[in-house]
Scaffold this motif. Structure first.
Motif, PDB file in Angstrom:
ATOM      1  N   GLU A 128      -4.766   6.754   4.791  1.00 15.16           N
ATOM      2  CA  GLU A 128      -5.431   5.969   3.743  1.00 15.16           C
ATOM      3  C   GLU A 128      -5.203   4.473   3.945  1.00 15.16           C
ATOM      4  O   GLU A 128      -6.088   3.653   3.699  1.00 15.16           O
ATOM      5  N   ILE A 129      -4.001   4.113   4.400  1.00 22.65           N
ATOM      6  CA  ILE A 129      -3.718   2.699   4.706  1.00 22.65           C
ATOM      7  C   ILE A 129      -4.636   2.221   5.828  1.00 22.65           C
ATOM      8  O   ILE A 129      -5.210   1.129   5.761  1.00 22.65           O
TER       9      ILE A 129
ATOM     10  N   LEU B 186       0.831  -1.208   0.000  1.00 21.46           N
ATOM     11  CA  LEU B 186       0.000   0.000   0.000  1.00 21.46           C
ATOM     12  C   LEU B 186       0.866   1.259   0.000  1.00 21.46           C
ATOM     13  O   LEU B 186       0.503   2.274  -0.604  1.00 21.46           O
ATOM     14  N   VAL B 187       2.019   1.191   0.684  1.00 25.14           N
ATOM     15  CA  VAL B 187       2.965   2.305   0.613  1.00 25.14           C
ATOM     16  C   VAL B 187       3.441   2.488  -0.826  1.00 25.14           C
ATOM     17  O   VAL B 187       3.544   3.615  -1.336  1.00 25.14           O
ATOM     18  N   ALA B 188       3.721   1.358  -1.495  1.00 23.53           N
ATOM     19  CA  ALA B 188       4.161   1.423  -2.892  1.00 23.53           C
ATOM     20  C   ALA B 188       3.089   2.012  -3.804  1.00 23.53           C
ATOM     21  O   ALA B 188       3.402   2.617  -4.835  1.00 23.53           O
ATOM     22  N   GLU B 189       1.837   1.858  -3.417  1.00 20.46           N
ATOM     23  CA  GLU B 189       0.742   2.460  -4.189  1.00 20.46           C
ATOM     24  C   GLU B 189       0.633   3.964  -3.956  1.00 20.46           C
ATOM     25  O   GLU B 189      -0.134   4.647  -4.634  1.00 20.46           O
TER      26      GLU B 189
ATOM     27  N   HIS C  13       2.937  -0.112  11.744  1.00 17.90           N
ATOM     28  CA  HIS C  13       3.372  -1.069  10.723  1.00 17.90           C
ATOM     29  C   HIS C  13       4.452  -0.451   9.826  1.00 17.90           C
ATOM     30  O   HIS C  13       5.462  -1.095   9.511  1.00 17.90           O
ATOM     31  N   VAL C  14       4.243   0.798   9.407  1.00 14.45           N
ATOM     32  CA  VAL C  14       5.211   1.453   8.517  1.00 14.45           C
ATOM     33  C   VAL C  14       6.551   1.620   9.238  1.00 14.45           C
ATOM     34  O   VAL C  14       7.621   1.335   8.673  1.00 14.45           O
ATOM     35  N   ASN C  15       6.516   2.062  10.481  1.00 12.77           N
ATOM     36  CA  ASN C  15       7.764   2.236  11.241  1.00 12.77           C
ATOM     37  C   ASN C  15       8.487   0.909  11.431  1.00 12.77           C
ATOM     38  O   ASN C  15       9.719   0.844  11.380  1.00 12.77           O
TER      39      ASN C  15
END
Length: 762
Positions: free
Chosen positions: A716-717, A707-710, A731-733
């Motif tokens: 939004e995630i 989703l980050v790649a999108e 999750h991103v961290n």
């Protein structure tokens, strides 16, 4: 926070200890949020506040973990098996009143689940080997110099908490040169205990800090004139609650004491049931209720449009002491029991009706009160019949929640007293026999059925004989003796047909439906010529009553008939899917386990979607595992499962079948339902990572990386995954840390370069 997290990293059991009201629970919850990223299988909270019976501890923890164990195994075994290979942080909150049970369970789970860590809160340590104990201190308070006028008092945690809570009572409140000394002295007198600070801050709307300090100081001096055995922090909290109690009017004081009988959140109807009458009218109770909320004695929340109230355990204990001193305790407990007896009666009547799902959700909230009512009944021989009646009439709810063992335990405790009539005993024996049978404990079920039938024959009760005969038919069906099952279930319906219509109540209507359901299923597997008619009758009975859960079973058995008798796999698939949609919102795992399994058979029969059939089998197997069920106790289903699984292994190949089965067995409940009902492959399974990456990121983290790649933001995630924004940020961290990156652009580039798309299941 920092020290607690450091200690947690170095131990498998950290116990936060300290006096009541010092903030152990809040600290534990915040620690859980902070360390969530370190536990791939989650941080789970088991709140033990309302639990009073240590024998129910393991089941309570299992429920907190999402398990619905329906087997006859001890719940400790199910828990240990579930946690055996998982990296989980289990938060056991408020252990002190169940200290022996918590110690035993914690020691066993830590021994059997090597990756498990436990964070406990308790007023005393658990006493488990290698336990690390951390005393939770009160908040920092100003020293004598600051209290006398020098220094910045707002830098102290206790002062900041007091100011924050005071502003909730009076938005204009600020700490300035005129009141800071009084605030400092007040926070010091309250020794930085958060609960004491919050109770005192409520009064800032009518009293100044100096006035609050003086009144609390008087109360504290009064307490210290007596025996000095009490710890100073205990005296401080008691002084604060004594002072708060004295500022309540007489009706509020009375209500505070009476509401201490509630072990868990409660609604307005329950308040009126235990408090109005005698000294208070209904309107006076409502006014006093509002007053206690205003004074922060009670917290008010809204669930499904209904107000529910709760007390902190320390405040409840204070009220309980007042209630015991008043001489009203038994009377109020009886009123509490009477109210929840009415609730259970209404729920029993509402099971086989359009209100079924509403009652499933409502009774789920009221279990702590139902337990308290049953406990009260067992304190007196004259109340045992009520215990049997309450527990028995709710049997569909116990079974819906997977609480078979607990139901049997309540019934056994009541029956052991031996003070009820044969008629009252007989129905309880039948209910216990049903619970045992559905757990796979056929030997116990048979003994109970025989004892019940003996009483039914003596009394000539055709309804009871029909109930027992239907259970015997179900037993034959589960053992695979289909001809015997069909004969006994038809015989049970014949017995029900002899009962006068005015004697058929809601319990009998439900039992007649279930007998028809089991007969329909047995007839479908046995290829009886009237199986299609039996399935139709079963479905029409549920439709007439508007009971969603029953109608789901009616659609299921119709689908079974279509698949087994007419081999119309397409029609069967549609029926199974419709039945699963009806079951949503009930939090049931029992029905989906069998409906998804049957859906797998239908997919295999259609031959167009063999990988999907294997995936569905994996999901159904995972659902059964969460309930402690195996196919061996359900012979007709087991035989059909083995047949279809053998075909799938042959057509897909052993390795391909195994890979698909295992991947889908790992889905969480929401992902599984989404896939089953929507045919949409879960996002977390749409791609595969190379083996090196697979050892770095979890499946959920890979999904977030995609989703980050999108180009999606954290907000939004969170929306896409239906999680909080804080969780998405976590999750991103975690991905950045694991991969050694410092930007989202690096995550996107890594994802595009490294992740390969897996073939879709058709």
């Amino acid at each position: 926070m920092s020290e607690a997290k450091r200690r947690l990293r170095g131990t498998r059991l950290l116990t936060l200890t300290g006096v009541g009201g010092v903030g152990k629970t809040r600290l534990a919850l915040e620690i859980g949020r902070e360390v969530e990223r370190s536990f791939p299988h989650g941080v789970w909270l088991a709140d033990l506040t309302s639990l009073r019976d240590g024998d129910l501890l393991a089941r309570t923890v299992a429920t907190a973990l999402g398990l619905r164990d329906r087997s006859a195994r001890p719940p400790e075994e199910t828990l240990a098996e579930f946690l055996r290979d998982k990296h989980v942080l289990l938060v056991l909150d408020n252990c002190e009143h169940l200290i022996h049970a918590c110690t035993t369970l914690a020691a066993m789970l830590l021994d059997r689940a090597p990756h498990l860590r436990i964070l406990a809160t308790s007023r005393q340590s658990l006493g488990v080997d290698h336990e690390v104990i951390m005393m939770v201190p009160p908040l920092q308070v100003p020293g004598e110099a600051e209290s006398a006028g020098s220094g910045d008092v707002s830098r102290y945690d206790a002062v900041r908490l007091f100011a924050q809570q005071a502003r909730m009572s009076d938005s204009a409140f600020t700490i300035d040169e005129h009141n800071q000394n009084a605030v400092a002295r007040l926070c010091s007198r309250l020794e930085g205990i958060p609960l004491a600070l919050e109770l005192a801050a409520v009064w800032i709307r009518v009293l100044g800090p100096q006035e609050i300090f003086e009144r609390l100081n008087d109360r504290y001096r009064f307490l210290t004139r007596g025996p000095r055995a009490m710890e100073p922090t205990h005296r401080t909290l008691l002084a604060t609650m004594d002072w708060s109690f004295s500022l309540c009017d007489a009706r509020e004081q009375l209500l505070w004491a009476r509401l201490s009988v509630f072990p868990a959140p409660f609604d307005t109807d329950a308040v009126l049931a235990v408090a109005q009458g005698g000294q208070m009218t209904g309107e006076e109770v409502k006014d006093a209720l509002a007053g206690l909320v205003d004074k922060s004695v009670l917290a008010r929340n809204t669930y499904n449009g209904r107000s529910r109230y709760s007390m902190l355990e320390t405040i409840r204990e204070y009220g309980a002491a007042k209630l015991a001193a008043s001489g009203e305790q038994e009377q109020v407990q009886r009123l509490h029991r009477d109210h929840y007896r009415q609730v259970s009666d209404a729920a029993a009547a509402g099971w086989f009706s359009t209100e079924q799902v509403t009652w499933i959700q409502r009774i789920g909230q009221e279990w702590p009160h139902i337990r308290a009512a049953l406990d009260f009944c067992l304190t007196s021989d004259s109340e045992v019949a009520t215990c049997l009646s309450m527990a028995s009439e709710l049997f569909e709810y116990w079974i819906s929640y997977g609480a078979h063992s607990e139901l049997r335990r309540w019934l056994d405790r009541a029956l052991w007293k031996g003070v009820v009539s044969d008629a009252e005993t007989a129905f309880a024996l039948a209910v216990s026999a049903k619970a045992a049978l559905l757990q796979g404990d056929e030997a116990a079920s048979r003994r109970l059925r025989d004892a019940c039938m003996e009483r039914a024959r003596a009394s000539g009760d055709e309804r009871l004989r029909g109930f027992v005969e239907s259970l015997a038919g179900l037993a034959s069906f589960l053992q695979g003796d289909l001809s015997q099952a069909v004969a006994r279930l038809r015989g049970a319906l014949d017995r029900y047909a002899r009962v006068r219509p005015d004697q058929i109540d809601h319990l009998e209507r439900n039992n007649i439906f279930l007998t028809s359901l089991w007969l329909s299923m047995a007839a479908a597997f046995h290829r009886e010529p009237d199986s299609v008619d039996l399935a139709r009758i079963c479905r029409e009975m549920a439709e007439a009553e508007g009971a969603r859960a029953n109608l789901a079973w009616g659609l299921y058995t119709t689908g079974l008939d279509r698949l087994l008798a007419t081999e119309d796999a397409k029609a069967a698939t549609a029926l199974f899917l419709d039945s699963l949609r009806l079951q949503q919102g009930t939090n049931d795992r029992w029905f989906p386990a069998w409906a998804i399994e049957a859906l797998a058979w239908a997919c295999a029969a259609e031959k167009r979607s063999l990988p999907r059939a294997a995936a569905l089998m994996g999901i159904a197997a995972a659902f059964r595992r969460t309930m402690g069920l195996t196919m061996s106790g359900f012979a007709p289903m087991a035989q059909a499962h083995d047949t279809w699984e053998a075909q799938l292994r042959d057509k897909l190949g052993e390795q391909a079948f195994h890979d698909v089965f295992e991947r889908y067995a790992e889905l969480d409940v929401d992902e599984a339902y989404s896939y089953v009902l929507g045919h949409e492959e879960p996002a977390s399974l749409r791609q595969e990572m190379p083996s090196a990456a697979a050892s770095v990121l979890t499946r959920r983290e890979l999904q977030v990386a995609g989703l980050v790649a999108e180009g999606l933001s954290n907000k939004e995630i969170a929306s896409r995954l239906t999680v909080s924004q804080r969780t998405a940020e976590g999750h991103v961290n975690h991905i950045l840390t694991k991969l050694g990156f410092n930007s989202r652009a690096q995550i996107a580039a890594w994802y595009e370069a490294e992740v390969q798309r897996a073939p879709r299941l058709s």
